[in-house]
Design a protein around this motif. Structure first.
Motif, PDB file in Angstrom:
ATOM      1  N   GLU A 145      46.462  78.019  24.607  1.00 18.22           N
ATOM      2  CA  GLU A 145      45.650  78.163  25.741  1.00 18.22           C
ATOM      3  C   GLU A 145      45.677  77.265  27.000  1.00 18.22           C
ATOM      4  N   GLU A 146      46.206  75.909  26.611  1.00 17.85           N
ATOM      5  CA  GLU A 146      46.405  75.211  27.813  1.00 17.85           C
ATOM      6  C   GLU A 146      47.682  75.639  28.581  1.00 17.85           C
ATOM      7  N   GLU A 147      48.929  76.141  27.887  1.00 17.91           N
ATOM      8  CA  GLU A 147      50.042  76.737  28.538  1.00 17.91           C
ATOM      9  C   GLU A 147      49.570  77.722  29.377  1.00 17.91           C
ATOM     10  N   LEU A 148      48.894  78.555  28.866  1.00 18.40           N
ATOM     11  CA  LEU A 148      48.582  79.915  29.534  1.00 18.40           C
ATOM     12  C   LEU A 148      47.560  79.469  30.980  1.00 18.40           C
ATOM     13  N   ASN A 149      46.649  78.696  30.671  1.00 14.60           N
ATOM     14  CA  ASN A 149      45.748  78.318  31.762  1.00 14.60           C
ATOM     15  C   ASN A 149      46.637  77.697  32.821  1.00 14.60           C
ATOM     16  N   ASP A 150      47.549  76.782  32.533  1.00 19.94           N
ATOM     17  CA  ASP A 150      48.537  76.255  33.498  1.00 19.94           C
ATOM     18  C   ASP A 150      49.233  77.386  34.196  1.00 19.94           C
ATOM     19  N   PHE A 151      49.596  78.393  33.532  1.00 19.26           N
ATOM     20  CA  PHE A 151      50.318  79.415  34.242  1.00 19.26           C
ATOM     21  C   PHE A 151      49.641  80.372  34.987  1.00 19.26           C
ATOM     22  N   ILE A 152      48.508  80.725  34.928  1.00 22.81           N
ATOM     23  CA  ILE A 152      47.759  81.500  35.564  1.00 22.81           C
ATOM     24  C   ILE A 152      46.968  80.897  36.727  1.00 22.81           C
ATOM     25  N   LYS A 153      46.918  79.404  36.799  1.00 22.89           N
ATOM     26  CA  LYS A 153      46.619  78.897  38.056  1.00 22.89           C
ATOM     27  C   LYS A 153      46.907  79.207  39.435  1.00 22.89           C
ATOM     28  N   LYS A 154      48.139  79.562  39.243  1.00 21.19           N
ATOM     29  CA  LYS A 154      48.953  79.901  40.615  1.00 21.19           C
ATOM     30  C   LYS A 154      48.635  81.212  41.153  1.00 21.19           C
ATOM     31  N   TYR A 155      47.905  82.087  40.216  1.00 24.43           N
ATOM     32  CA  TYR A 155      47.614  83.494  40.765  1.00 24.43           C
ATOM     33  C   TYR A 155      45.988  83.588  40.844  1.00 24.43           C
ATOM     34  N   LEU A 156      45.356  82.795  40.115  1.00 25.79           N
ATOM     35  CA  LEU A 156      43.961  82.950  40.497  1.00 25.79           C
ATOM     36  C   LEU A 156      43.186  81.707  41.244  1.00 25.79           C
ATOM     37  N   SER A 157      42.041  81.851  41.677  1.00 29.05           N
ATOM     38  CA  SER A 157      41.171  80.836  42.323  1.00 29.05           C
ATOM     39  C   SER A 157      40.546  80.177  41.185  1.00 29.05           C
ATOM     40  N   LYS A 158      39.962  79.099  41.642  1.00 31.94           N
ATOM     41  CA  LYS A 158      39.232  78.130  40.756  1.00 31.94           C
ATOM     42  C   LYS A 158      38.276  78.948  40.044  1.00 31.94           C
ATOM     43  N   ILE A 159      37.383  79.706  40.830  1.00 31.68           N
ATOM     44  CA  ILE A 159      36.268  80.475  40.190  1.00 31.68           C
ATOM     45  C   ILE A 159      36.725  81.739  39.406  1.00 31.68           C
ATOM     46  N   GLU A 160      37.800  82.064  39.436  1.00 32.71           N
ATOM     47  CA  GLU A 160      38.488  83.148  38.722  1.00 32.71           C
ATOM     48  C   GLU A 160      38.907  82.769  37.281  1.00 32.71           C
ATOM     49  N   MET A 161      39.143  81.441  37.324  1.00 34.20           N
ATOM     50  CA  MET A 161      39.605  81.117  36.138  1.00 34.20           C
ATOM     51  C   MET A 161      38.787  81.253  34.738  1.00 34.20           C
ATOM     52  N   PRO A 162      39.316  81.795  33.717  1.00 36.41           N
ATOM     53  CA  PRO A 162      38.475  81.976  32.606  1.00 36.41           C
ATOM     54  C   PRO A 162      38.000  80.791  31.893  1.00 36.41           C
ATOM     55  N   ARG A 163      36.883  80.757  31.334  1.00 35.84           N
ATOM     56  CA  ARG A 163      36.087  79.648  30.761  1.00 35.84           C
ATOM     57  C   ARG A 163      36.854  79.585  29.468  1.00 35.84           C
ATOM     58  N   GLU A 164      37.261  80.542  28.949  1.00 31.88           N
ATOM     59  CA  GLU A 164      37.790  80.636  27.538  1.00 31.88           C
ATOM     60  C   GLU A 164      39.095  81.560  27.424  1.00 31.88           C
ATOM     61  N   ILE A 165      40.170  81.407  26.799  1.00 31.44           N
ATOM     62  CA  ILE A 165      40.952  82.231  26.396  1.00 31.44           C
ATOM     63  C   ILE A 165      41.017  82.073  24.831  1.00 31.44           C
ATOM     64  N   ILE A 166      40.688  83.352  24.163  1.00 33.90           N
ATOM     65  CA  ILE A 166      40.752  83.569  22.666  1.00 33.90           C
ATOM     66  C   ILE A 166      41.991  84.551  22.444  1.00 33.90           C
ATOM     67  N   PHE A 167      42.847  84.047  21.501  1.00 28.34           N
ATOM     68  CA  PHE A 167      43.870  84.755  21.228  1.00 28.34           C
ATOM     69  C   PHE A 167      43.381  85.328  19.586  1.00 28.34           C
ATOM     70  N   LYS A 168      43.972  86.711  19.623  1.00 24.08           N
ATOM     71  CA  LYS A 168      43.759  87.622  18.416  1.00 24.08           C
ATOM     72  C   LYS A 168      44.940  88.304  18.365  1.00 24.08           C
ATOM     73  N   SER A 169      45.138  88.563  17.013  1.00 26.67           N
ATOM     74  CA  SER A 169      46.199  89.455  16.349  1.00 26.67           C
ATOM     75  C   SER A 169      46.246  90.928  16.879  1.00 26.67           C
ATOM     76  N   GLU A 170      45.203  91.331  17.075  1.00 27.42           N
ATOM     77  CA  GLU A 170      44.937  92.662  17.733  1.00 27.42           C
ATOM     78  C   GLU A 170      43.460  92.848  18.616  1.00 27.42           C
ATOM     79  N   LEU A 171      43.761  93.537  19.770  1.00 27.59           N
ATOM     80  CA  LEU A 171      42.495  93.756  20.339  1.00 27.59           C
ATOM     81  C   LEU A 171      41.982  95.272  20.173  1.00 27.59           C
ATOM     82  N   PRO A 172      40.664  95.258  20.242  1.00 25.44           N
ATOM     83  CA  PRO A 172      40.105  96.467  19.964  1.00 25.44           C
ATOM     84  C   PRO A 172      40.401  97.535  20.837  1.00 25.44           C
TER      85      PRO A 172
END
Length: 568
Positions: free
Chosen positions: A519-546
């Motif tokens: 989650e930390e690595e992915l947050n650091d990566f997407i910071k260059k594309y998103l504003s602070k207000i757009e940053m997700p509060r949480e990133i949850i990893f799943k093996s499959e998405l519904p």
């Protein structure tokens, strides 16, 4: 930028329309039954359907349609205005009954075989179907029998699934998969049951029926933006117009010699129009699968030399990134047509790399038969754009808070549409009809804008917009940022309650197989594309998405799942 006080159509796409396509072209609304009859005459010896290797020529298809239409009229008493419900997977039985019913003036009620009993009851009760058509697969027949026991239709027509298979596969199916078949058990229902094969053996011809463009052809149930599924009334003119528009946009795409993969289910509006009606009225071969399986699709593309692949983005992505894809020859694929959900740019790139073809994103809704816009098939596409309106289609944008006001060029607003493919309304639902139309335009519930060259962009669904500290945050923007990371296979973003900001985005991510992305690595990566207000509060990893029943990523299931997690 000031808002428009009165509506003056802003149509910048007209000056930038693709070569060889006339935005003002006459839209042919000749009903589908007449078009199928003409296709049968023009392409009699060509293969119309390929079902797991069993081929049906146009002449054979036309003969079966005629005999089934005759049986509907003269054995079952079906007349113009009656309604026939189809509870069928993709098989040759589907187009035969679909076209036979339309030919005698009946309307089709499409049913998803994977729906729950209560959902099917809602559809059949509200559609007032006269006949229910299914096959003897256990998945469908048991549901059909229960529906008949509750009086949801007067008669039941059952086809024998193995009869759709090639001879050897038919033999092997009965030996190794016989348990997947079922028989009727209720004696009363048996008396209301008719055998598909017996009806064809009557060898009856149908009496001519006058079909007008304003006659109802299909009742297509849709959840819309809120509430219980509503029945969109699609006329013969609506459906025929969209076939014409798609064909004009495709230029020479839908022509004899092409092969289209029908892996999306025909009961869905996208597949009904793009995978069945458009190719079969044009002399194109349709190669079918009863359900999506990656290996089966790869084998079918390799075997039948599929050139056109309509698909939802998740399916295109799975195909383009399949570890075993290099074992198959995918070079026949020229055009992918993506619909049903936003198409990530990374999927477009992967598809081109895997096949050598290109994928174009289309956009539409059940209520619009369904296609409104599509990216150019043979010209450069703009990233994240759904393309331009199809010929004869007017797309405008209105203020999200006050839909009576049209917004100015480049401003974000709700997309509204007008055209010959737009339904006249929902069945017996004055309240929904009043809410769904404004100034003569259909309200889509999607937020977007048009650029100076006429390319349309969808930002998000109105209901999916996340209000963070008073600012609009669009899940698609966050999803696009996440997809830039090579280790993100799939992602979906929802809004949840937040004590500080009111709402906050939560991202669900499926990692590429073998990845240990944090989650930390992915947050650091997407910071260059998103504003602070757009940053997700949480990133949850799943093996499959519904996903939904047609393979689209499902936000509703994630919302329910997150609520359960919060309570625990």
């Amino acid at each position: 930028m000031t808002k428009q006080t009165e509506h003056k159509p802003y149509q910048p796409w007209v000056e930038h329309y693709p070569d060889n396509i006339d935005y003002y072209a006459e839209i042919d609304t000749t009903p589908v039954p007449a078009r199928i009859d003409q296709a049968v005459k023009d392409h009699a010896s060509r293969v119309a359907l390929d079902f797991l290797g069993a081929e049906t020529t146009y002449a054979e298809l036309g003969d079966q349609i005629e005999r089934m239409a005759g049986a509907l009229q003269k054995e079952l008493g079906i007349k113009k205005g009656d309604r026939i419900a189809l509870l069928l997977p993709n098989t040759p039985f589907f187009p035969v009954m679909y076209y036979a019913a339309l030919k005698v003036g009946a309307s089709i009620v499409n049913c998803n075989p994977l729906y729950t009993h209560s959902e099917l009851v809602h559809i059949l009760k509200n559609s007032d179907a006269d006949i229910l058509v299914t096959t003897d697969l256990k998945l469908t027949l048991e549901k059909a029998e229960k529906l008949m026991q509750e009086g949801m239709a007067d008669k039941l027509i059952v086809s024998h699934f193995p009869n759709a298979l090639p001879t050897l596969k038919k033999f092997l199916f009965k030996i190794f998969k016989g348990k997947d078949l079922a028989s009727l058990t209720d004696e009363k229902i048996k008396q209301k049951h008719l055998n598909w094969h017996d009806l064809l053996e009557k060898n009856l011809n149908a009496d001519p029926v006058q079909i007008d463009k304003d006659d109802m052809a299909v009742l297509q149930f849709t959840g819309g933006t809120t509430g219980m599924p509503k029945a969109a009334v699609l006329t013969h003119g609506n459906i025929a117009a969209n076939l014409t528009q798609i064909d004009l946009w495709g230029v020479d795409l839908f022509r004899p010699g092409a092969t289209l993969a029908a892996v999306l289910p025909f009961f869905h509006i996208f597949a009904m129009t793009v995978c069945m009606n458009t190719p079969l009225t044009s002399g194109v071969k349709v190669a079918m699968l009863p359900r999506y399986e990656r290996k089966s699709l790869l084998e079918m593309i390799n075997r039948t030399k599929v050139s056109i692949l309509p698909a939802v983005p998740t399916l295109s992505h799975a195909l383009a990134t399949a570890p075993e894809r290099e074992k198959y020859d995918l070079s026949s694929l020229k055009i992918g047509i993506s619909g049903g959900a936003a198409l990530p740019n990374e999927t477009k790139i992967a598809f081109a790399k895997a096949t050598g073809g290109r994928i174009a994103e289309g956009y539409g809704l059940t209520e619009t038969s369904p296609v409104l816009c599509c990216s150019p098939l043979y010209a450069p596409n703009k990233d994240n754009s759904i393309g331009m309106p199809l010929p004869g289609t007017d797309v405008q944008f209105v203020d999200v808070e006050d839909p009576t006001k049209f917004v100015g060029p480049g401003e974000r607003g709700e997309l509204v549409a007008k055209g010959p493919q737009v339904m006249p309304g929902y069945l017996d639902n004055d309240e929904a009809n009043k809410e769904s139309f404004i100034n003569g335009y259909f309200r889509t519930g999607d937020v977007g804008y048009v650029d100076e060259e006429g390319h349309i962009y969808i930002v998000d669904r109105i209901k999916d917009i996340i209000i963070c500290s008073g600012f609009n945050v669009y899940p698609r923007t966050i999803e696009d940022a996440l997809y830039h990371h090579d280790d993100v296979d799939e992602c979906n973003v929802i809004g949840v309650e937040d004590e500080y900001r009111g709402e906050a985005p939560i991202a669900f991510v499926k990692r590429v197989e073998g990845s240990n992305l944090t989650e930390e690595e992915l947050n650091d990566f997407i910071k260059k594309y998103l504003s602070k207000i757009e940053m997700p509060r949480e990133i949850i990893f799943k093996s499959e998405l519904p996903k939904t029943l047609v393979g689209k990523l499902s936000k509703n299931e994630l919302r329910d799942e997150y609520e359960k997690l919060k309570k625990n």
